[in-house]
Design an enzyme around this catalytic site. Sequence first.
Site, PDB file in Angstrom:
ATOM      1  N   LYS A 154       0.513  -1.204  -0.164  1.00 51.02           N
ATOM      2  CA  LYS A 154      -0.402  -0.078   0.053  1.00 51.02           C
ATOM      3  C   LYS A 154       0.868   1.003  -0.129  1.00 51.02           C
ATOM      4  O   LYS A 154       0.633   2.057  -0.742  1.00 51.02           O
ATOM      5  CB  LYS A 154      -1.009  -0.312   0.771  1.00 51.02           C
ATOM      6  CG  LYS A 154      -1.585  -0.941   1.372  1.00 51.02           C
ATOM      7  CD  LYS A 154      -2.719  -1.143   2.038  1.00 51.02           C
ATOM      8  CE  LYS A 154      -2.247  -1.795   3.057  1.00 51.02           C
ATOM      9  NZ  LYS A 154      -2.239  -3.531   3.237  1.00 51.02           N
ATOM     10  N   ILE A 155       1.933   1.203   1.024  1.00 51.33           N
ATOM     11  CA  ILE A 155       2.599   2.597   1.009  1.00 51.33           C
ATOM     12  C   ILE A 155       3.473   2.329  -0.608  1.00 51.33           C
ATOM     13  O   ILE A 155       3.287   3.547  -1.194  1.00 51.33           O
ATOM     14  CB  ILE A 155       3.257   2.667   2.094  1.00 51.33           C
ATOM     15  CG1 ILE A 155       2.530   2.503   3.363  1.00 51.33           C
ATOM     16  CG2 ILE A 155       4.428   3.308   2.036  1.00 51.33           C
ATOM     17  CD1 ILE A 155       3.356   2.788   4.875  1.00 51.33           C
ATOM     18  N   THR A 229      11.518   4.935   5.662  1.00 48.93           N
ATOM     19  CA  THR A 229      10.466   4.705   6.388  1.00 48.93           C
ATOM     20  C   THR A 229       9.553   3.721   7.523  1.00 48.93           C
ATOM     21  O   THR A 229       8.447   3.468   7.612  1.00 48.93           O
ATOM     22  CB  THR A 229       9.008   5.988   5.571  1.00 48.93           C
ATOM     23  OG1 THR A 229       8.657   5.135   4.635  1.00 48.93           O
ATOM     24  CG2 THR A 229       9.845   7.180   5.189  1.00 48.93           C
ATOM     25  N   SER A 230      10.015   2.682   6.410  1.00 50.00           N
ATOM     26  CA  SER A 230       9.298   1.823   7.003  1.00 50.00           C
ATOM     27  C   SER A 230       9.575   0.890   8.771  1.00 50.00           C
ATOM     28  O   SER A 230       9.654   1.460   9.277  1.00 50.00           O
ATOM     29  CB  SER A 230      10.120   0.393   5.960  1.00 50.00           C
ATOM     30  OG  SER A 230       8.634   0.354   5.079  1.00 50.00           O
ATOM     31  N   ARG A 231      11.172   0.261   8.825  1.00 52.77           N
ATOM     32  CA  ARG A 231      11.509  -0.364   9.969  1.00 52.77           C
ATOM     33  C   ARG A 231      13.180  -0.585  10.127  1.00 52.77           C
ATOM     34  O   ARG A 231      13.942  -0.493   8.969  1.00 52.77           O
ATOM     35  CB  ARG A 231      11.384  -1.343  10.214  1.00 52.77           C
ATOM     36  CG  ARG A 231       9.700  -1.682  10.345  1.00 52.77           C
ATOM     37  CD  ARG A 231       9.063  -1.233  11.838  1.00 52.77           C
ATOM     38  NE  ARG A 231       7.557  -1.763  12.342  1.00 52.77           N
ATOM     39  CZ  ARG A 231       6.726  -0.247  11.815  1.00 52.77           C
ATOM     40  NH1 ARG A 231       7.258   0.716  11.531  1.00 52.77           N
ATOM     41  NH2 ARG A 231       5.939  -0.503  12.401  1.00 52.77           N
ATOM     42  N   ASP A 255      14.023   7.628   8.720  1.00 54.65           N
ATOM     43  CA  ASP A 255      12.100   8.030   9.619  1.00 54.65           C
ATOM     44  C   ASP A 255      12.452   6.942  10.771  1.00 54.65           C
ATOM     45  O   ASP A 255      11.090   7.149  11.954  1.00 54.65           O
ATOM     46  CB  ASP A 255      10.713   7.765   9.113  1.00 54.65           C
ATOM     47  CG  ASP A 255       9.707   8.727   9.824  1.00 54.65           C
ATOM     48  OD1 ASP A 255      10.011   9.104  10.890  1.00 54.65           O
ATOM     49  OD2 ASP A 255       8.335   7.685   9.696  1.00 54.65           O
ATOM     50  N   GLU A 260      15.348   2.446  17.845  1.00 53.75           N
ATOM     51  CA  GLU A 260      14.884   3.330  18.100  1.00 53.75           C
ATOM     52  C   GLU A 260      13.980   3.881  19.607  1.00 53.75           C
ATOM     53  O   GLU A 260      13.136   4.334  20.215  1.00 53.75           O
ATOM     54  CB  GLU A 260      14.195   4.258  17.224  1.00 53.75           C
ATOM     55  CG  GLU A 260      13.142   2.992  16.699  1.00 53.75           C
ATOM     56  CD  GLU A 260      12.211   3.283  15.758  1.00 53.75           C
ATOM     57  OE1 GLU A 260      12.041   3.567  14.791  1.00 53.75           O
ATOM     58  OE2 GLU A 260      11.053   3.428  15.751  1.00 53.75           O
ATOM     59  N   HIS A 292      10.295   8.557  14.088  1.00 51.50           N
ATOM     60  CA  HIS A 292       8.960   7.762  13.592  1.00 51.50           C
ATOM     61  C   HIS A 292       7.922   8.428  13.600  1.00 51.50           C
ATOM     62  O   HIS A 292       7.110   8.145  13.878  1.00 51.50           O
ATOM     63  CB  HIS A 292       9.560   6.312  13.890  1.00 51.50           C
ATOM     64  CG  HIS A 292       8.704   5.507  13.423  1.00 51.50           C
ATOM     65  ND1 HIS A 292       8.776   3.985  13.874  1.00 51.50           N
ATOM     66  CD2 HIS A 292       7.708   5.148  12.701  1.00 51.50           C
ATOM     67  CE1 HIS A 292       8.368   2.982  13.244  1.00 51.50           C
ATOM     68  NE2 HIS A 292       7.881   3.940  12.580  1.00 51.50           N
ATOM     69  N   PHE A 295       3.269   8.125   9.632  1.00 50.11           N
ATOM     70  CA  PHE A 295       2.462   7.668  10.012  1.00 50.11           C
ATOM     71  C   PHE A 295       1.564   9.163  10.659  1.00 50.11           C
ATOM     72  O   PHE A 295       0.223   9.373  10.422  1.00 50.11           O
ATOM     73  CB  PHE A 295       2.070   7.046  10.555  1.00 50.11           C
ATOM     74  CG  PHE A 295       1.839   7.369  12.442  1.00 50.11           C
ATOM     75  CD1 PHE A 295       3.757   7.492  13.248  1.00 50.11           C
ATOM     76  CD2 PHE A 295       1.072   8.126  13.094  1.00 50.11           C
ATOM     77  CE1 PHE A 295       3.257   7.152  14.243  1.00 50.11           C
ATOM     78  CE2 PHE A 295       1.077   8.393  15.004  1.00 50.11           C
ATOM     79  CZ  PHE A 295       2.552   8.587  14.402  1.00 50.11           C
TER      80      PHE A 295
HETATM   81  P1  NAD Z   1       1.695  -4.231   2.614  1.00 51.88           P
HETATM   82  O1  NAD Z   1       1.851  -5.677   3.624  1.00 51.88           O
HETATM   83  O2  NAD Z   1       0.854  -3.181   2.575  1.00 51.88           O
HETATM   84  O3  NAD Z   1       3.008  -4.170   1.981  1.00 51.88           O
HETATM   85  C1  NAD Z   1       4.443  -4.616   1.888  1.00 51.88           C
HETATM   86  C2  NAD Z   1       5.213  -5.120   0.352  1.00 51.88           C
HETATM   87  O4  NAD Z   1       6.491  -5.498   1.117  1.00 51.88           O
HETATM   88  C3  NAD Z   1       4.291  -6.284  -0.012  1.00 51.88           C
HETATM   89  O5  NAD Z   1       4.286  -5.920  -0.878  1.00 51.88           O
HETATM   90  C4  NAD Z   1       5.241  -7.611   0.421  1.00 51.88           C
HETATM   91  O6  NAD Z   1       5.107  -8.093  -0.775  1.00 51.88           O
HETATM   92  C5  NAD Z   1       6.169  -6.465   0.616  1.00 51.88           C
HETATM   93  N1  NAD Z   1       6.864  -8.019   0.822  1.00 51.88           N
HETATM   94  C6  NAD Z   1       7.395  -8.461   1.446  1.00 51.88           C
HETATM   95  N2  NAD Z   1       8.335  -9.318   1.919  1.00 51.88           N
HETATM   96  C7  NAD Z   1       9.546  -8.666   1.062  1.00 51.88           C
HETATM   97  C8  NAD Z   1      10.726  -8.357   0.893  1.00 51.88           C
HETATM   98  N3  NAD Z   1      11.513  -9.132   1.470  1.00 51.88           N
HETATM   99  N4  NAD Z   1      11.396  -8.236  -0.336  1.00 51.88           N
HETATM  100  C9  NAD Z   1      10.310  -6.544  -0.701  1.00 51.88           C
HETATM  101  N5  NAD Z   1       9.137  -6.069  -0.127  1.00 51.88           N
HETATM  102  C10 NAD Z   1       8.491  -7.477   0.447  1.00 51.88           C
HETATM  103  O7  NAD Z   1       2.482  -3.227   3.513  1.00 51.88           O
HETATM  104  P2  NAD Z   1       2.246  -1.404   3.586  1.00 51.88           P
HETATM  105  O8  NAD Z   1       1.549  -0.874   4.934  1.00 51.88           O
HETATM  106  O9  NAD Z   1       2.994  -1.046   2.806  1.00 51.88           O
HETATM  107  O10 NAD Z   1       3.736  -0.519   4.791  1.00 51.88           O
HETATM  108  C11 NAD Z   1       4.826  -1.364   4.761  1.00 51.88           C
HETATM  109  C12 NAD Z   1       5.910  -0.839   5.791  1.00 51.88           C
HETATM  110  O11 NAD Z   1       5.884   0.245   6.225  1.00 51.88           O
HETATM  111  C13 NAD Z   1       5.585  -1.276   6.806  1.00 51.88           C
HETATM  112  O12 NAD Z   1       5.639  -2.779   7.146  1.00 51.88           O
HETATM  113  C14 NAD Z   1       5.871  -0.730   8.248  1.00 51.88           C
HETATM  114  O13 NAD Z   1       7.158  -1.167   8.582  1.00 51.88           O
HETATM  115  C15 NAD Z   1       6.449   0.673   7.265  1.00 51.88           C
HETATM  116  N6  NAD Z   1       5.250   1.448   8.219  1.00 51.88           N
HETATM  117  C16 NAD Z   1       6.098   2.536   8.446  1.00 51.88           C
HETATM  118  C17 NAD Z   1       5.374   4.048   8.675  1.00 51.88           C
HETATM  119  C18 NAD Z   1       6.021   5.274   9.704  1.00 51.88           C
HETATM  120  O14 NAD Z   1       5.552   5.900  10.646  1.00 51.88           O
HETATM  121  N7  NAD Z   1       7.062   5.342   9.366  1.00 51.88           N
HETATM  122  C19 NAD Z   1       4.173   2.944   9.560  1.00 51.88           C
HETATM  123  C20 NAD Z   1       2.962   2.159   8.987  1.00 51.88           C
HETATM  124  C21 NAD Z   1       3.783   1.129   8.084  1.00 51.88           C
END
Ligand code: NAD
Length: 327
Positions: A154-155, A229-231, A255, A260, A292, A295
């Site tokens: 989604k992101i 911005t992921s982890r 982020d 953290e 972080h 969001f």
């Molecule tokens: P999502 O589940 O919609 O998408 C994650 C994508 O990553 C999926 O398409 C999945 O197939 C893919 N994926 C899985 N394993 C993988 C790999 N080994 N290599 C590459 N891609 C892989 O999740 P999302 O809503 O898009 O969120 C993504 C991440 O963003 C979350 O897991 C979270 O860690 C992070 N996040 C951060 C914040 C923030 O405030 N900074 C807020 C929300 C989410």
Amino acid sequence: MKIAFYSTKPYDRIYFEPMSKEYEIELHFIEAPCNEETIGLAGGCDAICIFVNDYLDKKRIAALKDMNIKAILLRSAGFNHVDIKAAAGAGIQVLRVPSYSPEAVAEFAMAMLLTVNRFTHRAYTRTRDFNMSIQGFMGTDLYGKTAGVIGTGKIGQAMIRILQGFQMKIIAYDPYPNPNLDVEYVSLEELFSKADVITLHCPLTKETKHLVQAKTIKLMKQDVYLINTSRGDLIRTEDLIEGLLEKKFAGVGLDVYEEEEGVFYEDCSNEIMADEVLARLTTFPNVLITSHMGFFTKEAMQEIARVTLENAKDIKLGRECKNLVSP
Ligand code: NAD
């Protein structure tokens, strides 16, 4: 239903307090994070509600089981901070907010990229001091450059739409490619070696831990931009610092950060920073660190509160919940 609400900040109360009354759910607000010392505060509650830096390992989950806690409500999409297997083994349901505002995080990732590329953060402080020199602030056009998106969920998709608006060429890597997306999927190696901008949008898993490390940094182009911005654990920070010292990166936006927990979301400005790696990172002029907060928009907060309380209602009524995280 009574829920122990850990890591409460004033902005959580603004959204959760009025809404919890509508849902007839009692929230027991606890400012402290959920850890060994504070877990007992959940006694007498039916569920706990936690945020991204509240870690629940086997031992803490066993403590929740002893207190007869039925559910763990995550105010996040990511669930890497909870031992999901242990929770299932203890008969405790884990519920998350799978999507609250992918745009919020993607827009923030773009803000980070634009900031490190065009130095708006540094120009702001310079001009306030009437230093009108632009020396050192030369950026690069994003137009026509190649962006590598890792994780097209989604992101990642929201980020792709934004990057396409800048007329960038998009290459992507995801083990589950989405055939409906107008992007070229490539191998991870190809992405690392071809992208001018790399942006991380995959979850933290065993496979993705330290995705960015010495070996993969070596594959990257000179003067690459890296945005996370992921982890935090997606990047091996010590290797990133090596790469920064070798002048590999034009700009880095973080982020999230490996260590953290206990620092992000807290005001540590009057303390001696014990984390030397974080302290070192802040010394690079081309690194932007934020706490972080990708969001953090009104729309996302509203949605996090609504979905979390909807999840709680499912537990209360014994209904099947579509946001259940299972092993
Ligand atoms: P999502 O589940 O919609 O998408 C994650 C994508 O990553 C999926 O398409 C999945 O197939 C893919 N994926 C899985 N394993 C993988 C790999 N080994 N290599 C590459 N891609 C892989 O999740 P999302 O809503 O898009 O969120 C993504 C991440 O963003 C979350 O897991 C979270 O860690 C992070 N996040 C951060 C914040 C923030 O405030 N900074 C807020 C929300 C989410």
